[in-house]
Design an enzyme around this catalytic site. Structure first.
Site, mmCIF file in Angstrom:
data_model
loop_
_atom_site.group_PDB
_atom_site.id
_atom_site.type_symbol
_atom_site.label_atom_id
_atom_site.label_comp_id
_atom_site.label_asym_id
_atom_site.label_seq_id
_atom_site.Cartn_x
_atom_site.Cartn_y
_atom_site.Cartn_z
ATOM 1 N N GLN A 162 48.473 9.257 97.548
ATOM 2 C CA GLN A 162 49.735 9.862 97.988
ATOM 3 C C GLN A 162 49.529 11.378 97.911
ATOM 4 O O GLN A 162 49.305 11.922 96.820
ATOM 5 C CB GLN A 162 50.867 9.423 97.056
ATOM 6 C CG GLN A 162 52.241 9.867 97.531
ATOM 7 C CD GLN A 162 53.336 9.606 96.485
ATOM 8 O OE1 GLN A 162 53.058 9.399 95.312
ATOM 9 N NE2 GLN A 162 54.572 9.647 96.937
ATOM 10 N N ARG A 184 5.175 15.405 43.842
ATOM 11 C CA ARG A 184 5.974 16.492 43.283
ATOM 12 C C ARG A 184 5.017 17.417 42.556
ATOM 13 O O ARG A 184 3.929 17.006 42.156
ATOM 14 C CB ARG A 184 7.053 16.059 42.280
ATOM 15 C CG ARG A 184 7.208 14.606 42.012
ATOM 16 C CD ARG A 184 8.038 14.446 40.744
ATOM 17 N NE ARG A 184 8.709 13.186 40.788
ATOM 18 C CZ ARG A 184 8.528 12.208 39.887
ATOM 19 N NH1 ARG A 184 7.739 12.392 38.837
ATOM 20 N NH2 ARG A 184 9.144 11.073 40.018
ATOM 21 N N ARG A 243 57.942 15.022 82.689
ATOM 22 C CA ARG A 243 58.675 14.932 81.424
ATOM 23 C C ARG A 243 57.754 14.732 80.217
ATOM 24 O O ARG A 243 58.180 14.887 79.084
ATOM 25 C CB ARG A 243 59.718 13.796 81.514
ATOM 26 C CG ARG A 243 60.855 14.129 82.467
ATOM 27 C CD ARG A 243 61.675 12.886 82.859
ATOM 28 N NE ARG A 243 61.030 12.105 83.921
ATOM 29 C CZ ARG A 243 61.562 11.041 84.501
ATOM 30 N NH1 ARG A 243 62.746 10.610 84.116
ATOM 31 N NH2 ARG A 243 60.924 10.400 85.457
HETATM 32 C C1 UD1 Z 1 62.347 4.672 88.430
HETATM 33 C C2 UD1 Z 1 63.458 4.092 89.318
HETATM 34 C C3 UD1 Z 1 64.636 3.714 88.424
HETATM 35 C C4 UD1 Z 1 64.204 2.728 87.373
HETATM 36 C C5 UD1 Z 1 63.024 3.252 86.569
HETATM 37 C C6 UD1 Z 1 62.454 2.151 85.702
HETATM 38 C C7 UD1 Z 1 63.248 5.257 91.462
HETATM 39 C C8 UD1 Z 1 63.800 6.295 92.342
HETATM 40 N N1 UD1 Z 1 63.846 5.095 90.283
HETATM 41 O O1 UD1 Z 1 62.834 5.867 87.860
HETATM 42 O O2 UD1 Z 1 65.652 3.124 89.215
HETATM 43 O O3 UD1 Z 1 65.279 2.427 86.498
HETATM 44 O O4 UD1 Z 1 61.952 3.708 87.445
HETATM 45 O O5 UD1 Z 1 61.507 2.613 84.809
HETATM 46 O O6 UD1 Z 1 62.314 4.591 91.842
HETATM 47 N N2 UD1 Z 1 55.489 7.623 91.350
HETATM 48 C C9 UD1 Z 1 54.570 7.783 92.362
HETATM 49 N N3 UD1 Z 1 54.798 8.762 93.289
HETATM 50 C C10 UD1 Z 1 55.893 9.556 93.260
HETATM 51 C C11 UD1 Z 1 56.838 9.368 92.227
HETATM 52 C C12 UD1 Z 1 56.613 8.387 91.285
HETATM 53 O O7 UD1 Z 1 53.567 7.077 92.420
HETATM 54 O O8 UD1 Z 1 56.018 10.407 94.145
HETATM 55 C C13 UD1 Z 1 55.233 6.602 90.325
HETATM 56 C C14 UD1 Z 1 55.157 7.195 88.924
HETATM 57 O O9 UD1 Z 1 53.806 7.527 88.603
HETATM 58 C C15 UD1 Z 1 55.713 6.086 88.052
HETATM 59 C C16 UD1 Z 1 56.600 5.287 88.976
HETATM 60 O O10 UD1 Z 1 56.292 5.690 90.291
HETATM 61 O O11 UD1 Z 1 54.698 5.273 87.518
HETATM 62 C C17 UD1 Z 1 58.089 5.530 88.687
HETATM 63 O O12 UD1 Z 1 58.360 6.916 88.833
HETATM 64 P P1 UD1 Z 1 59.263 7.703 87.793
HETATM 65 O O13 UD1 Z 1 59.326 9.105 88.226
HETATM 66 O O14 UD1 Z 1 58.829 7.422 86.424
HETATM 67 O O15 UD1 Z 1 60.671 7.019 88.087
HETATM 68 P P2 UD1 Z 1 61.913 6.938 87.110
HETATM 69 O O16 UD1 Z 1 62.626 8.241 87.151
HETATM 70 O O17 UD1 Z 1 61.522 6.425 85.799
HETATM 71 CA CA CA Z 2 59.598 5.978 84.842
#
Ligand code: UD1
Ligand code: CA
Length: 470
Positions: A73, A439, A15
């Site tokens: 990961q 100069r 995003r």
């Molecule tokens: C997540 C939560 C949501 C919460 C919000 C708070 C989940 C499913 N949802 O949503 O309930 O309200 O945070 O800010 O957890 N990340 C990884 N590996 C991945 C995916 C994500 O390390 O495969 C890390 C991202 O880098 C990030 C964090 O996890 O720092 C959260 O991921 P993000 O995709 O931002 O989750 P949200 O949609 O914000």
């Molecule tokens: Ca987030």
């Protein structure tokens, strides 16, 4: 009690629409993941693990001096999978695991501390921090059964009714080590192809574990940064917090909305900051200083009562008490300006020492120079420090007077108390108490202008001349 911490930072950050990993986007000059790691470090966990993706070099570099180890990961298969990756590095750990997202940079160490205290005092097996979100957002909603935490439902999967719930998940969890095995019970969310860490709440509750959501802090502090809009809002909030802190300590701001001060800067009382000033990195500014508009000061040490005039850039340098710099000056890294010295309009310094009370008031380049005390550098003076291959130094001892438009071809030394005549090109050392001039002697051709006027009045002479040249 044992404490370990995990920072989830392997997400793609789609995003943000950026080639830079989301958690490396800076907030007041510092990558957001560093804020999270610094807040966690204050709790002194026995281990901090940052989960990074396959291209995690940038994050490793940003955290190179932090007490962090890394887990990779391989595919960004969701927050549940990310934590599972980290837990593999925690084999044998017993105690509380604190999990924070790398995109939640404004969380304070004190809030994390308070959260742990509540988690432990209430003897929970699993807790999370919740907060009340306003406006449109996409946080996971907290589903309570009566008063008790029941589950988290992600925004994408929430019903219209559930979307009305204003209590949301901050993404900060405390999990007792025996519950980590529940990560294996999380099933993939087919529509998104992700394992949601949030599912662990419902699973824990269904198995009779004690789960709790603690409403702590507020949206400003716990905001998760997913978009550039979020980043902007968080930056504004942090800036406001920093500027308010300085005001409390006695700093005046002419326009706080256009003061950009990094959180690690220090500014003394009675200092006045004009609009559009940027004070970056670990800059220290003394008391009673004035920083006029459009100036940028990066990683500098500035003494008391220093005046930085308009549109000046100062990088990694020291400016001592009572000195003034600018307007339109550029002080490049490694310079030291002595007490009460004056550096004026369109003067550039690079790795130069200027003794106390010395002046370079107009249009000069002083590079690799060591200048003593009470020296006067005339307008347009240039140190020729580069021979195309190497840099050389210029030494100007105390009480020297350098006339305007002088070139000092380094390496060269001007002895104590000497004078250099205006317009000179100095290629050899000048002994103390001497006058150096170089100069071409001036030639005056008398009546030259009169002859020229006569010539101007005779057009036939002019056209003759033109024909010849043509
Ligand atoms: C997540 C939560 C949501 C919460 C919000 C708070 C989940 C499913 N949802 O949503 O309930 O309200 O945070 O800010 O957890 N990340 C990884 N590996 C991945 C995916 C994500 O390390 O495969 C890390 C991202 O880098 C990030 C964090 O996890 O720092 C959260 O991921 P993000 O995709 O931002 O989750 P949200 O949609 O914000
Ligand atoms: Ca987030």
């Amino acid at each position: 009690m044992n404490l370990a911490a995990v920072v989830l930072s392997a997400g793609l950050g789609t995003r943000m629409k950026s080639a830079l990993p989301k958690v490396l986007h800076p907030l007041s000059g510092k990558p957001m993941v560093r804020y999270v790691v610094e807040a966690l470090s204050a709790l002194k966990p026995e281990k901090i693990i940052a989960v990074v993706g396959m291209n995690g070099e940038g994050i490793r570099h940003a955290l190179r001096d932090c007490p962090v180890s890394f887990a990779v990961q391989r595919e960004p298969e969701g927050t549940g999978d990310a934590l599972k990756t980290a837990v593999k590095k925690l084999r044998g750990f017993t105690g509380t695991l604190l999990v924070v997202s790398g995109d939640t940079p404004l969380v304070k160490a004190s809030t994390l501390q308070e959260f742990l205290k509540l988690h432990r005092k209430n003897r929970k097996d699993l807790s999370l921090i919740s907060f009340i979100a306003g406006g449109a957002h996409s946080y996971g909603r907290i589903i309570r059964e009566g008063n008790k935490l029941g589950a988290i439902i992600e925004h994408k999967h929430a019903s219209e009714e559930q979307k009305k719930i204003s209590e949301v998940n901050s993404g900060i969890y405390a999990i007792e080590s025996p519950l980590l095995k529940l990560l294996n019970k999380i099933t993939i969310n087919k529509s998104q192809g992700e394992y949601y860490l949030t599912d662990i709440v419902g699973i824990a509750v269904s198995k009779g574990y004690r789960a709790g959501a603690f409403l702590l802090g507020n949206e400003d502090e716990l905001t998760g940064i997913n978009t550039r809009q979020d980043l902007y809002r968080a930056s504004q909030y942090l800036r406001d917090r920093v500027v308010a802190g300085f005001m409390e300590k006695g700093v005046t701001f002419i326009d706080k909305a256009s003061a950009f001060i990094h959180p690690e800067a220090v500014i003394g009382p009675e200092t006045v900051i004009y609009p559009n000033v940027h004070i970056e990195g670990k800059t220290l500014i003394g008391s009673g200083c004035v920083v006029y508009p459009n100036s940028r000061i990066i990683d500098c040490k500035i003494g008391n009562n220093v005046i930085i005039k308009d549109s000046t850039l100062i990088e990694s340098s020291v400016i001592n008490e009572g000195a003034s710099v600018g307007p339109f000056a550029h002080v490049r890294p490694g310079s030291v300006i002595g007490a009460h010295a004056r550096i004026g309009n369109f003067v550039e310094l690079k790795k130069s020492l200027i003794g106390s009370g010395s002046k370079a008031s107009h249009l000069s380049y002083l590079g690799d120079a060591e200048i003593g005390e009470q020296v006067n550098i005339g307008a347009g003076t240039i140190t020729c420090n580069y021979d195309g291959k190497f840099k050389h130094k210029t030494f100007i001892e105390d009480n020297v007077f350098i006339g305007s438009d002088t070139q000092l071809v380094a390496p060269v030394k001007i002895g104590k108390g000497s004078y250099v005549g205006a317009g000179s090109t100095i290629t050899r050392d000048v002994p103390p108490l001497s006058l150096a001039v170089s100069r071409t002697p001036q030639k005056n051709i008398e009546k030259w202008a009169v002859k020229r006027q006569v010539w101007n009045r005779k057009p036939e002479v002019r056209s003759e001349k033109k024909k010849k040249e043509g």
